[in-house]
Scaffold this motif. Structure first.
Motif, PDB file in Angstrom:
ATOM      1  N   GLU A  34       0.629  -1.324  -0.289  1.00 16.14           N
ATOM      2  CA  GLU A  34       0.235   0.092  -0.024  1.00 16.14           C
ATOM      3  C   GLU A  34       0.742   1.253  -0.139  1.00 16.14           C
ATOM      4  O   GLU A  34       0.636   2.355  -1.030  1.00 16.14           O
ATOM      5  N   ALA A  35       2.078   1.290   0.663  1.00 14.06           N
ATOM      6  CA  ALA A  35       3.011   2.423   0.810  1.00 14.06           C
ATOM      7  C   ALA A  35       3.296   2.853  -0.186  1.00 14.06           C
ATOM      8  O   ALA A  35       3.229   3.169  -0.806  1.00 14.06           O
ATOM      9  N   VAL A  36       3.682   1.663  -1.315  1.00 12.61           N
ATOM     10  CA  VAL A  36       4.603   1.201  -2.766  1.00 12.61           C
ATOM     11  C   VAL A  36       3.733   2.632  -3.919  1.00 12.61           C
ATOM     12  O   VAL A  36       3.799   2.970  -4.573  1.00 12.61           O
ATOM     13  N   SER A  37       2.335   2.684  -4.081  1.00 10.26           N
ATOM     14  CA  SER A  37       1.085   2.508  -4.383  1.00 10.26           C
ATOM     15  C   SER A  37       1.003   3.690  -3.730  1.00 10.26           C
ATOM     16  O   SER A  37       0.772   4.837  -4.501  1.00 10.26           O
ATOM     17  N   LEU A  38       1.008   3.909  -2.715  1.00 11.39           N
ATOM     18  CA  LEU A  38       0.384   5.658  -2.214  1.00 11.39           C
ATOM     19  C   LEU A  38       1.697   6.777  -2.639  1.00 11.39           C
ATOM     20  O   LEU A  38       1.667   8.114  -2.299  1.00 11.39           O
ATOM     21  N   SER A  39       2.790   6.020  -2.600  1.00  8.86           N
ATOM     22  CA  SER A  39       4.156   7.123  -3.231  1.00  8.86           C
ATOM     23  C   SER A  39       3.740   7.460  -4.509  1.00  8.86           C
ATOM     24  O   SER A  39       4.031   8.291  -4.683  1.00  8.86           O
ATOM     25  N   LEU A  40       2.832   6.963  -5.585  1.00  9.91           N
ATOM     26  CA  LEU A  40       3.203   6.916  -6.753  1.00  9.91           C
ATOM     27  C   LEU A  40       1.979   7.695  -6.836  1.00  9.91           C
ATOM     28  O   LEU A  40       1.772   8.698  -7.233  1.00  9.91           O
ATOM     29  N   THR A  41       0.915   7.900  -5.732  1.00  8.55           N
ATOM     30  CA  THR A  41      -0.608   9.285  -6.088  1.00  8.55           C
ATOM     31  C   THR A  41       0.469  10.005  -4.964  1.00  8.55           C
ATOM     32  O   THR A  41       0.000  10.704  -6.143  1.00  8.55           O
ATOM     33  N   ALA A  42       1.289  10.076  -4.951  1.00  3.90           N
ATOM     34  CA  ALA A  42       2.363  11.366  -4.312  1.00  3.90           C
ATOM     35  C   ALA A  42       2.668  11.586  -5.424  1.00  3.90           C
ATOM     36  O   ALA A  42       2.862  13.292  -5.388  1.00  3.90           O
ATOM     37  N   LEU A  43       3.916  11.430  -6.176  1.00  3.95           N
ATOM     38  CA  LEU A  43       3.913  11.091  -7.262  1.00  3.95           C
ATOM     39  C   LEU A  43       3.161  11.829  -8.492  1.00  3.95           C
ATOM     40  O   LEU A  43       3.040  13.863  -9.009  1.00  3.95           O
ATOM     41  N   GLN A  44       2.034  11.558  -8.782  1.00  2.34           N
ATOM     42  CA  GLN A  44       0.933  11.856  -9.697  1.00  2.34           C
ATOM     43  C   GLN A  44       0.526  13.196  -9.170  1.00  2.34           C
ATOM     44  O   GLN A  44      -0.223  13.939 -10.285  1.00  2.34           O
ATOM     45  N   THR A  45      -0.285  13.342  -7.198  1.00  4.65           N
ATOM     46  CA  THR A  45      -1.275  14.668  -7.246  1.00  4.65           C
ATOM     47  C   THR A  45      -0.484  15.310  -6.684  1.00  4.65           C
ATOM     48  O   THR A  45      -1.092  16.363  -6.465  1.00  4.65           O
ATOM     49  N   GLY A  46       1.003  15.451  -5.825  1.00  5.74           N
ATOM     50  CA  GLY A  46       1.868  16.270  -5.329  1.00  5.74           C
ATOM     51  C   GLY A  46       1.168  16.050  -3.351  1.00  5.74           C
ATOM     52  O   GLY A  46       2.097  16.817  -2.864  1.00  5.74           O
ATOM     53  N   ALA A  47       0.490  15.359  -3.247  1.00  4.98           N
ATOM     54  CA  ALA A  47       0.541  15.076  -2.368  1.00  4.98           C
ATOM     55  C   ALA A  47       0.444  14.686  -0.973  1.00  4.98           C
ATOM     56  O   ALA A  47       2.094  13.955  -1.813  1.00  4.98           O
ATOM     57  N   ASN A  48       1.386  14.456  -0.157  1.00  3.69           N
ATOM     58  CA  ASN A  48       2.228  14.301   0.766  1.00  3.69           C
ATOM     59  C   ASN A  48       1.860  12.657   1.168  1.00  3.69           C
ATOM     60  O   ASN A  48       1.076  12.078   1.147  1.00  3.69           O
ATOM     61  N   PHE A  49       3.402  12.316   1.045  1.00  3.07           N
ATOM     62  CA  PHE A  49       3.036  10.973   1.664  1.00  3.07           C
ATOM     63  C   PHE A  49       3.560  10.921   2.803  1.00  3.07           C
ATOM     64  O   PHE A  49       4.692  10.254   3.455  1.00  3.07           O
ATOM     65  N   ALA A  50       2.357  10.454   3.163  1.00  3.40           N
ATOM     66  CA  ALA A  50       1.676   9.617   4.359  1.00  3.40           C
ATOM     67  C   ALA A  50       1.216   8.790   5.227  1.00  3.40           C
ATOM     68  O   ALA A  50      -0.228   8.651   4.813  1.00  3.40           O
TER      69      ALA A  50
END
Length: 476
Positions: free
Chosen positions: A267-283
């Motif tokens: 899940e964290a691996v996937s959330l890191s890509l979410t952060a790359l795409q959206t600019g959201a914080n990796f948290a």
């Protein structure tokens, strides 16, 4: 006068693009292929190079990637010690692979998992739907292709049900791989139900001027309640409906269902890509407290075009050189670099049994010819090549000595090594390796071995064409 001007312009453009190629460190084969294309077909070659010649994720993406990397490494170092297993507990060969994996991406060897191999798309999708229907806290999906129809409609219904009962649901979809899905009724149902959807690496003509459009999110990840996860080769597509007009038969896939701490790592691996795409914080949320469900040791190994090193290729090389008895690989696309080819040949020459299982037909004519160019080199040292006849074998697996399995989304080609976001599960588990090897034997039973004497008897024009396409294989 006009001719002289065009000649000077031609030479100037060739020199400018050539200097650009030389200014960026790339593999010898890639640089040579681009130079050859630009010299032989100047106008087309220059245009294609400007579009896809460099791994351009875009200024914003790269800035985010540079900022994100230390955050991800810091998060990985804070993984609770009770989940981390010292690599020294493994065999010598496995220990070297594990240390390389941690050194490359920062994620440690972890224990306490139960692994279940799901041998086909139907079983994988049905198990995933059951887990989504039982979800209590969250559902998170990331898949390259979403394609409505067949059992995918059942998955959409399960996601809608989960969202309607208040479960946070999110999905990452590759912009190119899932392009038709964005216009489908199924996509609208997910949106209307409140499923959070992120379109990864959007494709449009304007972005082509600044970003390489064939850099794709090729991962397949599902995480339910941060305690159950899936990864493997299957897209969100029913093989009974997907690409039926491609002439290659149905796609043949497999997935692994994981229970244990690797679920929230995925899940964290996937959330890191979410952060790359959206600019959201990796948290990522804090790790949940999970009861031990098994004793399998695993590592999660993500890779992507934001890295300057082919980490996944290094991992595969380490596994090949660690083999003592047998290496069995399945992949739909086999267009390796020289280092991987040399490693496989070296393994065979030192007495390791090497088996490569590939589909008889693939959905790319150029890839088929490029792949065939390696057959002579492999067969000549005793490597067994099997052509699978039961459809497009899409499972990506490597089993080493029936002790270590690398299983996930990575094809054995430069596109997976350099251009795509990928993810692999490294399982240091004899039981899971035996199950994967049994599945590979099923593929073997539906395959025809390629014989060196028959292969060398093919027409000369085919050999010339295969070698010509292979020279350009770094561009495929």
């Amino acid at each position: 006068m006009d001719f002289s001007f065009l000649t000077v312009l031609h030479v100037f453009v060739l020199l400018a693009v050539s200097l650009r190629i030389f200014s960026r460190r790339s593999s010898h084969g890639t640089a040579l292929a681009w130079l050859l294309l630009i010299v032989l077909i100047p106008a087309v070659g220059v245009l294609v190079y400007l579009l896809i010649g460099e791994r351009r994720l875009g200024k914003t993406w790269m800035q985010r990637a540079i900022a994100l990397q230390p955050q991800v490494l810091s998060w990985a170092r804070r993984i609770p010690a009770e989940h981390v297993v010292p690599p020294g507990t493994l065999t010598t060969g496995a220990e070297s692979i594990s240390r390389l994996a941690t050194g490359s991406v920062g994620l440690p060897l972890m224990g306490g998992h139960r692994l279940q191999l799901l041998a086909d798309s139907e079983a994988s999708m049905r198990a995933l739907i059951v887990d989504i229907d039982a979800a209590r806290t969250s559902v998170h999906l990331e898949f390259y292709i979403w394609s409505a129809g067949g059992f995918v409609d059942d998955l959409i219904a399960a996601l809608v049900r989960a969202a309607q009962r208040g479960i946070p649901c999110s999905a990452l979809m590759d912009s190119l791989g899932s392009r038709p899905f964005f216009r489908s009724e199924a996509f609208a149902r997910l949106r209307n139900a409140g499923v959070s959807i992120v379109e990864v690496l959007p494709v449009n003509p304007l972005r082509a001027l600044f970003v390489r459009l064939d850099l794709r999110d090729h991962r397949k990840i599902a995480v339910i309640d941060r305690r159950i996860a899936y990864t493997g080769s299957m897209n969100i597509a029913d093989p009974h409906f997907f690409k039926q007009d491609a002439g290659v038969g149905e796609w043949v896939d497999a997935m692994v269902r994981i229970e244990g701490p690797a679920a929230w790592v995925l899940e964290a691996v996937s959330l890191s890509l979410t952060a790359l795409q959206t600019g959201a914080n990796f948290a990522p949320p804090p790790p949940p407290r999970l009861a031990t469900t098994g004793d399998s040791h695993v590592q999660i190994f993500p890779s992507g075009p934001q890295a300057t090193t082919r980490h996944i290729e290094q991992l595969l090389l380490a596994a090949i050189y660690a083999a003592k008895r047998e290496i069995v690989l399945t992949t739909p696309y086999f267009v390796p670099g020289e280092t991987l080819l040399t490693a496989l040949r070296s393994a065979a020459l030192r007495g390791v049994r090497v088996i490569l299982i590939v589909p008889e037909k693939v959905d790319s004519v150029l890839v088929r010819y490029a792949s065939n160019a390696y057959n002579d080199d492999l067969l000549a040292v005793g490597i067994t090549i099997l052509h699978f006849h039961g459809g497009l074998l899409h499972t990506k697996s490597m089993v080493v000595d029936e002790e270590i399995t690398i299983f996930g989304t990575v094809n054995l080609d430069l596109r997976s090594f350099e251009l795509n976001f990928e993810v692999s599960l490294i399982a240091y588990d004899a039981a899971f390796s035996a199950a994967t090897r049994a599945l590979q034997r099923q593929y073997e039973s539906r395959s025809q071995p390629l014989q060196l004497v028959h292969w060398r008897a093919r027409p000369k024009w085919r050999r010339w064409l295969e070698n010509a396409v292979q020279v350009m294989s770094p561009l495929l």
